[in-house]
Design a protein around this motif. Structure first.
Motif, PDB file in Angstrom:
ATOM      1  N   VAL A  41       3.660  14.056  -8.407  1.00  0.00           N
ATOM      2  CA  VAL A  41       3.122  14.751  -7.469  1.00  0.00           C
ATOM      3  C   VAL A  41       2.134  13.800  -6.221  1.00  0.00           C
ATOM      4  O   VAL A  41       1.812  12.757  -6.842  1.00  0.00           O
ATOM      5  N   PHE A  42       2.124  14.253  -5.143  1.00  0.00           N
ATOM      6  CA  PHE A  42       1.468  13.593  -4.251  1.00  0.00           C
ATOM      7  C   PHE A  42       0.180  14.623  -3.732  1.00  0.00           C
ATOM      8  O   PHE A  42       0.703  15.682  -3.215  1.00  0.00           O
ATOM      9  N   TRP A  43      -1.108  14.103  -3.888  1.00  0.00           N
ATOM     10  CA  TRP A  43      -2.119  14.986  -3.154  1.00  0.00           C
ATOM     11  C   TRP A  43      -2.824  14.377  -2.238  1.00  0.00           C
ATOM     12  O   TRP A  43      -3.205  13.219  -2.555  1.00  0.00           O
ATOM     13  N   ASP A  44      -2.856  14.836  -1.291  1.00  0.00           N
ATOM     14  CA  ASP A  44      -3.339  14.211   0.169  1.00  0.00           C
ATOM     15  C   ASP A  44      -4.937  14.727   0.515  1.00  0.00           C
ATOM     16  O   ASP A  44      -5.246  15.893   0.250  1.00  0.00           O
ATOM     17  N   ASN A  45      -5.744  14.058   1.317  1.00  0.00           N
ATOM     18  CA  ASN A  45      -7.098  14.356   1.835  1.00  0.00           C
ATOM     19  C   ASN A  45      -6.923  15.110   3.041  1.00  0.00           C
ATOM     20  O   ASN A  45      -7.628  15.639   3.321  1.00  0.00           O
ATOM     21  N   HIS A  46      -5.762  15.241   3.667  1.00  0.00           N
ATOM     22  CA  HIS A  46      -5.369  16.019   4.854  1.00  0.00           C
ATOM     23  C   HIS A  46      -4.608  17.373   4.444  1.00  0.00           C
ATOM     24  O   HIS A  46      -3.924  17.568   3.537  1.00  0.00           O
ATOM     25  N   PRO A  47      -5.006  18.391   5.177  1.00  0.00           N
ATOM     26  CA  PRO A  47      -4.485  19.746   5.010  1.00  0.00           C
ATOM     27  C   PRO A  47      -2.698  19.806   5.065  1.00  0.00           C
ATOM     28  O   PRO A  47      -2.197  19.088   6.066  1.00  0.00           O
ATOM     29  N   ASN A  48      -2.379  20.737   4.232  1.00  0.00           N
ATOM     30  CA  ASN A  48      -0.494  20.765   4.297  1.00  0.00           C
ATOM     31  C   ASN A  48       0.044  19.317   3.912  1.00  0.00           C
ATOM     32  O   ASN A  48       1.169  19.205   4.530  1.00  0.00           O
ATOM     33  N   CYS A  49      -0.211  18.395   3.318  1.00  0.00           N
ATOM     34  CA  CYS A  49       0.249  17.116   3.143  1.00  0.00           C
ATOM     35  C   CYS A  49       0.852  16.683   1.714  1.00  0.00           C
ATOM     36  O   CYS A  49       1.281  15.835   1.461  1.00  0.00           O
ATOM     37  N   ASP A  50       0.262  17.872   0.506  1.00  0.00           N
ATOM     38  CA  ASP A  50       0.626  17.492  -0.742  1.00  0.00           C
ATOM     39  C   ASP A  50       2.040  17.679  -0.695  1.00  0.00           C
ATOM     40  O   ASP A  50       2.853  18.581  -0.184  1.00  0.00           O
ATOM     41  N   SER A  51       2.377  17.040  -1.912  1.00  0.00           N
ATOM     42  CA  SER A  51       4.100  17.169  -2.386  1.00  0.00           C
ATOM     43  C   SER A  51       4.245  17.435  -3.638  1.00  0.00           C
ATOM     44  O   SER A  51       3.495  16.507  -4.375  1.00  0.00           O
ATOM     45  N   ASN A  52       5.184  18.007  -4.083  1.00  0.00           N
ATOM     46  CA  ASN A  52       5.569  17.946  -5.249  1.00  0.00           C
ATOM     47  C   ASN A  52       6.914  17.345  -5.814  1.00  0.00           C
ATOM     48  O   ASN A  52       7.197  17.170  -6.898  1.00  0.00           O
ATOM     49  N   THR A  53       7.605  17.021  -4.691  1.00  0.00           N
ATOM     50  CA  THR A  53       8.994  16.272  -5.053  1.00  0.00           C
ATOM     51  C   THR A  53       8.794  15.093  -4.071  1.00  0.00           C
ATOM     52  O   THR A  53       8.225  15.099  -2.872  1.00  0.00           O
ATOM     53  N   LEU A 115       0.611   3.881 -11.445  1.00  0.00           N
ATOM     54  CA  LEU A 115       1.927   3.154 -11.352  1.00  0.00           C
ATOM     55  C   LEU A 115       2.434   2.951 -12.629  1.00  0.00           C
ATOM     56  O   LEU A 115       1.911   3.183 -13.636  1.00  0.00           O
ATOM     57  N   VAL A 116       3.917   2.782 -12.905  1.00  0.00           N
ATOM     58  CA  VAL A 116       4.593   2.518 -13.743  1.00  0.00           C
ATOM     59  C   VAL A 116       5.440   1.482 -13.390  1.00  0.00           C
ATOM     60  O   VAL A 116       6.060   1.255 -12.298  1.00  0.00           O
ATOM     61  N   GLU A 117       5.726   0.483 -14.632  1.00  0.00           N
ATOM     62  CA  GLU A 117       6.579  -0.657 -14.246  1.00  0.00           C
ATOM     63  C   GLU A 117       8.211  -0.163 -14.165  1.00  0.00           C
ATOM     64  O   GLU A 117       8.531   0.261 -15.251  1.00  0.00           O
ATOM     65  N   GLU A 118       8.731  -0.441 -13.275  1.00  0.00           N
ATOM     66  CA  GLU A 118      10.265  -0.215 -12.844  1.00  0.00           C
ATOM     67  C   GLU A 118      10.847  -1.412 -12.300  1.00  0.00           C
ATOM     68  O   GLU A 118      10.393  -1.992 -11.210  1.00  0.00           O
ATOM     69  N   ASP A 119      11.872  -1.738 -12.841  1.00  0.00           N
ATOM     70  CA  ASP A 119      12.558  -2.974 -12.252  1.00  0.00           C
ATOM     71  C   ASP A 119      11.680  -4.353 -12.013  1.00  0.00           C
ATOM     72  O   ASP A 119      11.852  -4.783 -10.948  1.00  0.00           O
ATOM     73  N   GLY A 120      10.880  -4.446 -13.025  1.00  0.00           N
ATOM     74  CA  GLY A 120       9.821  -5.693 -12.986  1.00  0.00           C
ATOM     75  C   GLY A 120       8.745  -5.606 -11.951  1.00  0.00           C
ATOM     76  O   GLY A 120       8.192  -6.351 -11.343  1.00  0.00           O
ATOM     77  N   ARG A 121       8.725  -4.356 -11.275  1.00  0.00           N
ATOM     78  CA  ARG A 121       7.597  -4.018 -10.153  1.00  0.00           C
ATOM     79  C   ARG A 121       6.683  -2.767 -10.529  1.00  0.00           C
ATOM     80  O   ARG A 121       7.200  -1.844 -11.071  1.00  0.00           O
ATOM     81  N   TRP A 122       5.572  -2.612  -9.847  1.00  0.00           N
ATOM     82  CA  TRP A 122       4.855  -1.611 -10.171  1.00  0.00           C
ATOM     83  C   TRP A 122       5.327  -0.704  -9.072  1.00  0.00           C
ATOM     84  O   TRP A 122       5.220  -0.776  -7.976  1.00  0.00           O
ATOM     85  N   LYS A 123       5.402   0.858  -9.435  1.00  0.00           N
ATOM     86  CA  LYS A 123       5.603   1.760  -8.588  1.00  0.00           C
ATOM     87  C   LYS A 123       5.045   3.166  -8.956  1.00  0.00           C
ATOM     88  O   LYS A 123       4.837   3.389  -9.950  1.00  0.00           O
ATOM     89  N   ALA A 124       4.974   3.693  -7.609  1.00  0.00           N
ATOM     90  CA  ALA A 124       4.057   4.995  -7.872  1.00  0.00           C
ATOM     91  C   ALA A 124       4.817   6.096  -8.619  1.00  0.00           C
ATOM     92  O   ALA A 124       5.700   6.384  -8.321  1.00  0.00           O
ATOM     93  N   LEU A 125       3.838   6.773  -9.550  1.00  0.00           N
ATOM     94  CA  LEU A 125       4.222   7.864 -10.342  1.00  0.00           C
ATOM     95  C   LEU A 125       3.481   8.887  -9.814  1.00  0.00           C
ATOM     96  O   LEU A 125       4.066  10.047  -9.416  1.00  0.00           O
ATOM     97  N   HIS A 126       2.082   8.762  -9.384  1.00  0.00           N
ATOM     98  CA  HIS A 126       1.335   9.632  -8.844  1.00  0.00           C
ATOM     99  C   HIS A 126       0.398   9.017  -7.996  1.00  0.00           C
ATOM    100  O   HIS A 126      -0.262   8.238  -8.307  1.00  0.00           O
ATOM    101  N   ILE A 127      -0.007   9.805  -6.787  1.00  0.00           N
ATOM    102  CA  ILE A 127      -0.766   9.417  -5.825  1.00  0.00           C
ATOM    103  C   ILE A 127      -2.053  10.577  -5.440  1.00  0.00           C
ATOM    104  O   ILE A 127      -1.611  11.517  -5.326  1.00  0.00           O
ATOM    105  N   HIS A 128      -3.013  10.139  -5.542  1.00  0.00           N
ATOM    106  CA  HIS A 128      -4.250  11.345  -5.179  1.00  0.00           C
ATOM    107  C   HIS A 128      -5.216  10.777  -4.302  1.00  0.00           C
ATOM    108  O   HIS A 128      -5.688   9.770  -4.542  1.00  0.00           O
ATOM    109  N   HIS A 129      -5.487  11.457  -2.971  1.00  0.00           N
ATOM    110  CA  HIS A 129      -6.605  10.996  -2.146  1.00  0.00           C
ATOM    111  C   HIS A 129      -7.498  12.186  -1.884  1.00  0.00           C
ATOM    112  O   HIS A 129      -7.022  13.457  -1.593  1.00  0.00           O
TER     113      HIS A 129
END
Length: 137
Positions: A41-53, A115-129
């Motif tokens: 999930v992505f939770w944002d500090n601005h209205p109507n910007c959250d995402s579940n996919t 972040l989760v390690e994927e393909d030798g790089r850190w990638k976002a699993l969840h972000i919250h602002h």
């Protein structure tokens, strides 16, 4: 296994790359920073910007990049990074920081990146602002 100093550097490098994608309005590069198998999930500090996919999140980002809030310079607002901290466990890295819009630094934006390690790089699993409620607007 990375040392605490290396993990801190990895977290900072991820955050800088993430922010640069916004400055460049580069959705393709930004997509490469997200986990393709584990995003929650992505939770944002601005209205109507959250995402579940991821699809919903990238659709909102595409709209933001084409029509979003612009600064006087016509670019995405530069961010200042403060109080960056990292913690690692079981192939995951937690990055926390206070982000501040350069033109309006108060209130700060409390930010967490899981972040989760994927393909030798850190990638976002969840972000919250979220805006810091302890700082006056």
């Amino acid at each position: 296994m990375q040392t605490p100093s290396q993990l801190h550097q990895s977290g900072l490098e991820f955050l800088r790359a993430y922010n640069q994608c916004f400055y460049d309005k580069d959705l393709v590069a930004l997509k490469g920073l997200y986990s393709s198998t584990s995003f929650t999930v992505f939770w944002d500090n601005h209205p109507n910007c959250d995402s579940n996919t991821l699809d919903d999140h990238f659709e909102k980002l595409s709209t933001f990049f084409s029509k979003g809030k612009l600064t006087e310079s016509g670019s995405v607002e530069p961010l200042l990074i403060e109080e960056l901290q990292t913690r690692a466990s079981s192939g995951m890295l937690l990055v926390t920081a206070i982000l501040r819009y350069q033109s309006a630094p108060i209130p700060g934006v409390r930010s967490s990146f899981v972040l989760v390690e994927e393909d030798g790089r850190w990638k976002a699993l969840h972000i919250h602002h979220s805006f810091d409620p302890n700082e006056p607007a």
